[in-house]
Design an enzyme around this catalytic site. Structure first.
Site, PDB file in Angstrom:
ATOM      1  N   THR A   1       0.834  -1.213   0.000  1.00  0.00           N
ATOM      2  CA  THR A   1       0.000   0.000   0.000  1.00  0.00           C
ATOM      3  C   THR A   1       0.861   1.253   0.000  1.00  0.00           C
ATOM      4  OG1 THR A   1      -1.745  -1.088   1.213  1.00  0.00           O
ATOM      5  CG2 THR A   1      -1.635   1.304   1.425  1.00  0.00           C
TER       6      THR A   1
ATOM      7  N   ARG B   1     -14.449  -7.114   1.266  1.00  0.00           N
ATOM      8  CA  ARG B   1     -13.614  -6.646   2.382  1.00  0.00           C
ATOM      9  C   ARG B   1     -13.010  -5.268   2.068  1.00  0.00           C
ATOM     10  NH1 ARG B   1      -8.066  -4.955   3.298  1.00  0.00           N
ATOM     11  NH2 ARG B   1      -7.557  -5.418   5.443  1.00  0.00           N
ATOM     12  N   VAL B   2     -13.104  -4.382   3.026  1.00  0.00           N
ATOM     13  CA  VAL B   2     -12.479  -3.065   2.908  1.00  0.00           C
ATOM     14  C   VAL B   2     -11.543  -2.905   4.099  1.00  0.00           C
ATOM     15  CG1 VAL B   2     -12.893  -0.577   2.962  1.00  0.00           C
ATOM     16  CG2 VAL B   2     -14.435  -2.061   1.670  1.00  0.00           C
ATOM     17  N   GLY B   3     -10.336  -2.431   3.832  1.00  0.00           N
ATOM     18  CA  GLY B   3      -9.354  -2.267   4.915  1.00  0.00           C
ATOM     19  C   GLY B   3      -9.306  -0.853   5.434  1.00  0.00           C
ATOM     20  N   ASP B   4      -8.174  -0.511   6.010  1.00  0.00           N
ATOM     21  CA  ASP B   4      -7.994   0.812   6.631  1.00  0.00           C
ATOM     22  C   ASP B   4      -7.749   1.919   5.614  1.00  0.00           C
ATOM     23  OD1 ASP B   4      -5.493  -0.596   6.087  1.00  0.00           O
ATOM     24  OD2 ASP B   4      -4.556   1.236   6.823  1.00  0.00           O
TER      25      ASP B   4
ATOM     26  N   THR C   1       0.267   1.437   6.751  1.00  0.00           N
ATOM     27  CA  THR C   1       0.251   0.262   5.890  1.00  0.00           C
ATOM     28  C   THR C   1       0.349  -0.966   6.790  1.00  0.00           C
ATOM     29  OG1 THR C   1       1.375  -0.895   4.073  1.00  0.00           O
ATOM     30  CG2 THR C   1       2.757   0.408   5.517  1.00  0.00           C
TER      31      THR C   1
HETATM   32  C1  SD4 Z   1      -5.223  -3.158   3.932  1.00  0.00           C
HETATM   33  N1  SD4 Z   1      -3.498  -1.757   4.851  1.00  0.00           N
HETATM   34  O1  SD4 Z   1      -6.065  -3.235   3.038  1.00  0.00           O
HETATM   35  C2  SD4 Z   1      -3.939  -2.402   3.652  1.00  0.00           C
HETATM   36  C3  SD4 Z   1      -2.978  -3.367   3.038  1.00  0.00           C
HETATM   37  C4  SD4 Z   1      -1.549  -3.113   3.306  1.00  0.00           C
HETATM   38  O2  SD4 Z   1       0.477  -4.034   3.701  1.00  0.00           O
HETATM   39  O3  SD4 Z   1      -1.097  -2.044   3.612  1.00  0.00           O
HETATM   40  N2  SD4 Z   1      -0.766  -4.143   3.278  1.00  0.00           N
HETATM   41  O4  SD4 Z   1      -5.364  -3.709   5.017  1.00  0.00           O
END
Ligand code: SD4
Length: 295
Positions: free
Chosen positions: A154, A182-185, A205
């Site tokens: 990311t 799915r949605v992340g941060d 990240t």
């Molecule tokens: C997530 N933080 O979707 C992102 C992915 C990421 O290292 O940064 N991976 O969770």
């Protein structure tokens, strides 16, 4: 208003040298912090070799590449998109959500229809390489986030322009082979990214679920507001996760931050994370301090 010109600064997660250099060059030519951050992260969104951002990103476990992004400007305005298929430049799309809608976030089909209306070009995000890797993954279908994928992860970016204003952008394809939907941060304001032009900014990240639980980027900006250095604030945010989750050895969480004075810092759980920093025309790779000393 302060008319004295500042030295521009760009920092970003991982070793995304070209992206950070592009933002630094744009800032040096007088581009605003927000537009420079969007231009910088676009380098990785368009890099098909990067399997965790934009085109070429790894798909979810059903084979769909879905992107998440957000941006935040020096006035505190922000925009975000989540779970977007078929469009590469989702940070730029996030800006459009911010400027051209009464909302902060659009998700899925609504975001895609909005992108089409705003003239973004539809593209096939699943490249031959990521399709082949997915086919290989299907053989075991084992879901196991990889702790560090150096150089390929990311991208969160924070920029200070020549007016001393701070803005940021964050963009990702999220965790490889995540569940559908799915949605992340990364598109969540305060988790993947937060900036406050009076104080500074932070970006994240790593394991999005952990970053969301601690609202990590917002936490870092608030700690800096109360006097902590960017470095100490990033460390404290990582420590919150470590104190709460006994399984912290199984995932990576990493933060970068910059304050209004132009000081920067980063911290993470596992070794292997680096930050890029563009300052005074110099684009440097800075290995991050980490909690776990040896793998
Ligand atoms: C997530 N933080 O979707 C992102 C992915 C990421 O290292 O940064 N991976 O969770």
């Amino acid at each position: 208003m302060n008319s004295k010109k500042r030295e521009p600064i760009a920092i970003c997660t991982w070793a995304f040298e070209k992206a950070n250099a592009a933002a630094g060059a744009a800032l040096s030519q007088g581009m605003s912090a927000l537009d420079a951050a969007i231009a910088g992260v676009a380098v990785e969104e368009e890099n098909i070799k990067n399997t965790t951002v934009g085109k070429g990103g790894a798909p979810d476990r059903e084979g769909n590449v879905t992107l998440d992004a957000c941006v935040m400007d020096p006035t505190g305005n922000c925009g975000a998109v989540a779970c977007v298929e078929g469009y590469t430049n989702v940070a730029a799309l996030s800006k459009k959500v911010m400027t051209d809608t009464p909302h902060v976030m659009l998700a899925g089909q609504g975001a895609e229809e909005f992108a089409a209306k705003k003239g973004f070009t539809r593209d096939r995000l699943l490249t031959d390489d990521s399709a082949a890797a997915y086919k290989e993954w299907l053989k075991t279908s084992e879901y196991k986030p990889i702790i560090n994928i150096e150089n390929h992860d990311t991208i969160g970016m924070l920029c200070m322009d020549i007016n001393g204003d701070i803005a940021g952008a964050c963009t990702t394809s999220g965790l490889s082979y995540k569940m559908k939907g799915r949605v992340g941060d990364s598109p969540i304001i305060g988790a993947g990214l937060f900036t406050d032009n009076e104080v500074g900014g932070a970006a994240a990240t790593g394991m999005g679920e952990e970053i969301m639980k601690s609202v990590g980027s917002f936490l870092i900006v608030e700690l800096m507001r109360n006097g902590m250095s960017p470095q100490d604030a990033c460390k404290e945010a990582v420590m919150r996760t470590i104190r709460k989750n006994p399984d912290y050895k199984d995932f990576q969480v990493a933060y970068i931050a910059m304050n209004k004075r132009g000081e920067t810092g980063s911290y993470c759980i596992h070794p292997g994370f680096t930050m890029m920093e563009y300052k005074q025309g110099d684009n440097r790779r800075i290995p991050s301090n980490h909690y776990i000393s040896k793998e």
